[in-house]
Enzyme design. Structure first.
Site, PDB file in Angstrom:
ATOM      1  CE1 TYR A 177       4.726   2.641   7.272  1.00  0.00           C
ATOM      2  CE2 TYR A 177       6.615   1.764   8.420  1.00  0.00           C
ATOM      3  CZ  TYR A 177       5.289   1.686   8.088  1.00  0.00           C
ATOM      4  OH  TYR A 177       4.524   0.663   8.577  1.00  0.00           O
ATOM      5  CB  CYS A 210       0.872  -2.235  11.018  1.00  0.00           C
ATOM      6  SG  CYS A 210       0.575  -3.629   9.919  1.00  0.00           S
ATOM      7  CG  HIS A 211       1.571   1.695  11.929  1.00  0.00           C
ATOM      8  ND1 HIS A 211       0.667   1.186  11.028  1.00  0.00           N
ATOM      9  CD2 HIS A 211       2.661   2.023  11.218  1.00  0.00           C
ATOM     10  CE1 HIS A 211       1.203   1.209   9.822  1.00  0.00           C
ATOM     11  NE2 HIS A 211       2.391   1.709   9.902  1.00  0.00           N
ATOM     12  N   GLY A 212       1.364  -0.561  16.209  1.00  0.00           N
ATOM     13  CA  GLY A 212       1.264  -0.659  17.659  1.00  0.00           C
ATOM     14  C   GLY A 212      -0.012  -0.133  18.295  1.00  0.00           C
TER      15      GLY A 212
END
Lengths: 173, 419
Positions: free
Chosen positions: B294, A137-139
């Site tokens: 985001y 998702c966000h590493g």
């Protein structure tokens, strides 16, 4: 105190008392409305799971669902354990020894919530820069002990409460 | 609020109006003096009202067929698509309607930013509008969870986990939001309940938004105060109603284009996979209208910091009327601000693009630059440009630029004589 102030005080008392009783009453009404949203009895009843781990070979892992969340049960090889223990504490954003993340005498079993501590995605196994897990998702990169090494996640993957019922059975929760 | 006395013609009308002055309200709305120079960017208020009503009507219909249960929700959406008469049409209108709603609201907001509609005396209109925008985002997010596909489930997981960044009470708040120890059936159930509620809250705020608008009256492209009613205004009906209707028809053509020719182009194919708590999709992306925020969230390498900045990006808009130091409303007369305005528009578009890309390499660098510029626009550019800028001369009235710019001077004289 003057006489006038005393006259006011009587009314003040009534105001304060009324407001206080009113506030307590309001709170008593609001609390059930708020608390109903917390996990109910049925949710709480799902709080333990027993897992048979006799089929897991060293180096492999299984994933089970506990309280709606995945739990990784990884049977680590001796090399992996050695690798996890060789890491210097100063390289860890959330310093924790590998020994603290497993049960004494059960070094090969890493049991942890398969939930990224950033925003709750499920990390992928055998991926990332540290031979452990990688959250797509966000590493965030986790090492072979499930400790955060790189990325936005603030803490290591959580170790749930668990115990060995016997050599082949783990009870989570 | 009313600019004139109104008496119904019929006896029955008078009887009713004396008891509940609805007819006076109707007359006020009909005659409401509107600046005569409003351009097509001003038609989005009407378009947004249409969007809200479309979502409410299609939503009520969908709720007749949808089942808010983790085991049944996905199948019930497929049931709507395959079995329910015209179910596919109603669902596609509803899902694309959300995107159309945001398209319109972004144009509406950026119009306000260009023409200074948020400035005194219209701050309250602006703030109510932002509250509507926040509720729209909440409604859209919860609505996206209802089909219980993979994107629904993991979108819900990521967004609710934002609250876990709050120190001390974060975990308890997240569990409270879920009603379980993860996103699960109780979560879906309550999201459905709230998704049904929010549009009606928005409707209430829309009434306040319009009420607050009708106190000072519309801003206009020139951005100057006008006397109303005067030769600078026209009655709302039929002049504005017709113009709004024409713009709405154009908008509906685009809307219908999405619904009938590419109903899934704005969605994610992963959401046609039933929710699975054991597997996260490789690439989680929110809907397009949330992408800039985001990108801001991901640009910060710290959990709490990212969450604070993301919410800050929206909350800074609430103080915008006080950050902007310029006395001149319309960017038409602000040569420096006008350029920064377009840079800001590009910055937001770029952030949106970065939000859709993986958070690594050059994308991450650009997202960070974009995030810093986003805040710099409000904290530095707005106050400083407002103080230093030499604005262009502002016309005395709406009629002036029309009559001096190329129009017949004889007409201007005649007009002046009348005054």
């Amino acid at each position: 105190m003057s006489k006038e102030e005393k006259k006011v005080n009587r009314r003040d008392f009534l105001f304060t008392a009324s407001y206080t009783i009113g506030a307590v009453g309001l709170g008593a009404v609001v609390w059930p409305l708020v608390h109903q949203m917390n996990p109910d009895k049925a949710q709480q009843a799902l709080a333990t799971t027993e897992v048979d781990v006799s089929q897991v070979e060293p180096g492999n892992s299984i994933t089970v669902l506990w309280r709606g969340k995945p739990v990784f049960l990884k049977r680590r090889t001796q090399d992996e354990i050695a690798e996890a223990r060789a890491v210097s504490m100063s390289d860890l954003p959330d310093p924790q020894k590998d020994e603290e993340r497993v049960k004494d005498g059960k070094d090969e079993w890493l049991v942890m919530l398969g939930v990224c501590t950033h925003l709750g995605c499920v990390p992928l196994k055998d991926k990332g820069d540290y031979n452990g897990w990688f959250c797509p998702c966000h590493g965030s990169h986790y090492d072979v002990s499930g400790r955060i090494r790189k990325g936005p996640a603030p803490t290591n993957m959580e170790i749930p409460k668990y115990e060995f019922v016997d050599n082949n059975t783990i009870k989570i929760g | 609020m009313s600019d004139h006395e109104y008496t119904p013609k019929s006896k029955a009308g008078k009887w009713f109006n004396d008891r509940l002055p609805l007819l006076t309200l109707g007359a006020h709305l009909t005659d409401y003096p509107t600046p005569k120079n409003l351009n097509y960017w001003w038609t989005f208020g009407g378009i947004l009202t249409f969007c809200l009503l479309t979502q409410i009507i299609t939503g009520i219909v969908l709720a007749m067929h949808y089942v808010a249960h983790a085991d049944l929700a996905f199948a019930s959406v497929e049931h709507i698509m395959r079995d329910v008469n015209y179910g596919w049409l109603i669902r596609y209108i509803h899902s694309n309607g959300a995107s159309m709603f945001f398209l319109a609201v972004y144009i509406h907001i950026f119009r306000s930013l260009f023409y200074g509609s948020y400035k005194s005396p219209r701050e309250v209109i602006w703030i109510i509008g932002l509250l509507i925008y926040l509720l729209m985002m909440a409604a859209a997010f919860m609505g996206y969870v209802l089909p219980w596909g993979q994107m629904s489930f993991w979108g819900a997981t990521v967004i609710t986990n934002l609250f876990s960044a709050i120190p001390l009470v974060g975990e308890s708040i997240t569990t409270w939001l879920w009603g379980a120890y993860s996103v699960d059936n109780p979560t879906l159930n309550r999201f459905f309940s709230l998704h049904y509620l929010i549009p009606f809250l928005i409707l209430g705020l829309v009434v306040l938004h319009i009420w607050a608008l009708h106190v000072p009256g519309n801003n206009n492209p020139v951005g100057i105060d006008i006397k109303k009613p005067s030769k600078d205004t026209v009655p709302f009906h039929p002049y504005i109603t017709i113009k709004d209707t024409f713009a709405l028809l154009m908008f509906m053509i685009i809307f219908a284009g999405f619904v009938f020719f590419s109903p899934n182009v704005l969605g994610h194919s992963d959401n046609y996979i039933p929710a699975n708590p054991l597997v996260t999709p490789a690439h989680i992306v929110p809907e397009w209208y949330l992408l800039p925020f985001y990108a801001i969230l991901r640009s910060v390498p710290d959990k709490l910091g990212g969450v604070i900045l993301m919410f800050g990006a929206i909350f800074i808009l609430f103080v915008l009327p006080w950050l902007d130091t310029s006395k001149v409303r319309s960017a038409v007369f602000r040569p420096i601000y006008r350029q920064f305005y377009w840079i800001f528009v590009l910055d937001v578009l770029m952030l949106g693009y970065m939000g859709a890309m993986p958070a690594e390499g050059i994308y991450l660098v650009l997202a960070r630059v974009g995030t810093i510029y986003y805040f710099a626009h409000f904290i530095i550019v707005m106050p400083v440009v407002g103080l230093l800028e030499k604005t262009d001369p502002i016309p005395m009235s709406i009629s002036e630029p029309v009559l001096t710019g190329g129009a017949d001077p004889a007409l201007a004289r005649k007009d002046n004589e009348k005054i």
